[in-house]
Design an enzyme around this catalytic site. Structure first.
Site, PDB file in Angstrom:
ATOM      1  CB  SER A   1      21.198  -1.822  29.630  1.00 19.67           C
ATOM      2  OG  SER A   1      21.471  -2.681  28.534  1.00 19.67           O
TER       3      SER A   1
ATOM      4  CG  HIS B   1      17.104  -0.588  28.576  1.00 15.48           C
ATOM      5  ND1 HIS B   1      16.200   0.299  28.034  1.00 15.48           N
ATOM      6  CD2 HIS B   1      18.065  -0.760  27.626  1.00 15.48           C
ATOM      7  CE1 HIS B   1      16.601   0.662  26.830  1.00 15.48           C
ATOM      8  NE2 HIS B   1      17.719   0.021  26.552  1.00 15.48           N
TER       9      HIS B   1
ATOM     10  CG  ASP C   1      19.679  -2.787  25.117  1.00 13.25           C
ATOM     11  OD1 ASP C   1      19.030  -1.819  24.679  1.00 13.25           O
ATOM     12  OD2 ASP C   1      20.431  -2.713  26.117  1.00 13.25           O
TER      13      ASP C   1
ATOM     14  CG  MET D   1      20.821  -5.001  19.790  1.00 11.09           C
ATOM     15  SD  MET D   1      22.591  -4.663  19.988  1.00 11.09           S
ATOM     16  CE  MET D   1      22.555  -3.689  21.499  1.00 11.09           C
TER      17      MET D   1
ATOM     18  CG  HIS E   1      16.360   0.135  23.051  1.00 11.01           C
ATOM     19  ND1 HIS E   1      17.651   0.566  23.298  1.00 11.01           N
ATOM     20  CD2 HIS E   1      15.963   0.773  21.922  1.00 11.01           C
ATOM     21  CE1 HIS E   1      18.015   1.424  22.347  1.00 11.01           C
ATOM     22  NE2 HIS E   1      17.016   1.547  21.503  1.00 11.01           N
TER      23      HIS E   1
ATOM     24  CG  MET F   1      18.313  -0.828  19.325  1.00  9.68           C
ATOM     25  SD  MET F   1      19.802  -0.927  20.327  1.00  9.68           S
ATOM     26  CE  MET F   1      19.187  -2.004  21.629  1.00  9.68           C
TER      27      MET F   1
ATOM     28  CG  MET G   1      19.287   5.745  20.920  1.00  8.15           C
ATOM     29  SD  MET G   1      19.306   4.550  22.276  1.00  8.15           S
ATOM     30  CE  MET G   1      21.005   3.965  22.245  1.00  8.15           C
TER      31      MET G   1
ATOM     32  CG  ASP H   1      20.030   3.037  26.018  1.00  8.10           C
ATOM     33  OD1 ASP H   1      21.015   2.656  26.684  1.00  8.10           O
ATOM     34  OD2 ASP H   1      19.415   2.302  25.215  1.00  8.10           O
TER      35      ASP H   1
HETATM   36  C1  DX5 Z   1      23.153   0.296  23.215  1.00 12.30           C
HETATM   37  C2  DX5 Z   1      22.034  -0.134  24.102  1.00 12.30           C
HETATM   38  C3  DX5 Z   1      22.204   0.278  25.490  1.00 12.30           C
HETATM   39  C4  DX5 Z   1      23.441  -0.264  26.162  1.00 12.30           C
HETATM   40  C5  DX5 Z   1      23.902   0.774  27.134  1.00 12.30           C
HETATM   41  O1  DX5 Z   1      22.808   0.100  21.890  1.00 12.30           O
HETATM   42  O2  DX5 Z   1      20.804   0.401  23.631  1.00 12.30           O
HETATM   43  O3  DX5 Z   1      21.038  -0.005  26.257  1.00 12.30           O
HETATM   44  O4  DX5 Z   1      23.251  -1.466  26.849  1.00 12.30           O
HETATM   45  O5  DX5 Z   1      25.103   0.360  27.679  1.00 12.30           O
HETATM   46  P1  DX5 Z   1      26.021   1.350  28.508  1.00 12.30           P
HETATM   47  O6  DX5 Z   1      25.238   1.834  29.670  1.00 12.30           O
HETATM   48  O7  DX5 Z   1      27.179   0.479  28.905  1.00 12.30           O
HETATM   49  O8  DX5 Z   1      26.437   2.462  27.582  1.00 12.30           O
HETATM   50 ZN    ZN Z   2      19.093   0.234  24.987  1.00 11.72          ZN
END
Ligand code: DX5
Ligand code: ZN
Length: 246
Positions: free
Chosen positions: A9, A34, A36, A38, A75, A77, A168, A202
């Site tokens: 990620s 990956h 992310d 948001m 991903h 979000m 998750m 994740d």
């Molecule tokens: C959290 C993200 C993850 C995050 C995971 O909302 O969706 O992808 O980056 O980070 P780690 O591996 O540090 O928990």
């Molecule tokens: Zn993620």
């Protein structure tokens, strides 16, 4: 189970040098990236959008097929997953993974009272993602029971079936949180019913937690802080892979 896929990620990478971080982690043995996304509504944090994905896409070779090396696993979000499908496809997203919760609540908002069907929107969204040539993933947050997915996965219409499920193992929003083993029964239940389905986990994955996740049947492993915080990220990627392949 399907083959191990390790997806660092980039949330934990250096955002000031993201292109280089992406190519470096690929060179260290990553299968996918990956990514992310948001929006500050669906989760209490903001990262970046399609313009940044466009820029970093050029630092990593495109995959040759579904689930291939170099897949951009986005991903999403975000509160309105349908709204951004086209932009992310143009930006070079290969796998558009939306949240079930966001799809269902946008159905409720957009549909006249009494006509909304909680299962309709995810199916339509999956079809739309496929029409634009991407793989479709569906993600569930810790508070969402796995049972909401059965109808979606059992859909006889293949265009409306997801290519991956993301379970998750933290509340989405931030990297570096503690792994929630309480979510693993969802993975076990999915794997029992679907031996070939790519199942992603994740949140909080590391050398310490990978064995539990792999035993439950997860094969797509996201790791942010464990990879980017390591002195030897390549070694961590290899250990995660070995645990899944065992
Ligand atoms: C959290 C993200 C993850 C995050 C995971 O909302 O969706 O992808 O980056 O980070 P780690 O591996 O540090 O928990
Ligand atoms: Zn993620």
């Amino acid at each position: 189970s399907p083959p191990a896929i390790i997806a660092p990620s980039i949330l934990s990478a250096d955002f000031a040098d993201l292109g280089r971080a992406c190519s470096t982690t690929m060179g260290q043995g990553a299968d996918w990236l990956h990514v992310d996304i948001m929006d500050g509504h669906f989760v209490p944090n903001i990262t970046f959008g399609a313009p940044v994905v466009t820029k970093i896409r050029s630092h990593v070779d495109r995959p040759t097929g579904a689930y291939g090396r170099g897949t951009f696993d986005c991903h999403m979000m975000i509160a309105e997953p349908k709204r951004w499908v086209r932009d992310f496809q143009k930006a070079g997203c290969d796998l558009y993974c939306f949240h079930y919760e966001a799809a269902v609540s946008s159905t409720a908002a957009d549909t006249p009272a009494g006509t909304s069907d909680a299962q309709t929107s995810p199916k339509e969204l999956i079809r739309f993602i496929h029409e634009l040539g991407m793989q479709a993933g569906i993600a569930i947050k810790p508070k969402t029971p796995v049972d909401v997915l059965w109808d979606i996965l059992e859909n006889p219409v293949s265009e409306e079936r997801p290519d991956m499920v993301l379970v998750m193992t933290v509340e989405p929003g931030f990297g570096g949180q503690s792994f929630m083993a309480s979510e693993l029964p969802k993975v076990t239940a999915l794997r029992e019913r679907y031996p070939e389905l790519p199942i992603e986990v994740d949140g909080g994955l590391s050398e310490k937690t990978i064995d539990q996740a792999a035993d439950a049947g997860a094969n797509v492993i996201v790791a942010g802080s464990a990879v980017f915080g390591a002195s030897d990220p390549g070694e961590v990627i290899q250990k995660l892979r070995d645990a899944v392949e065992q």
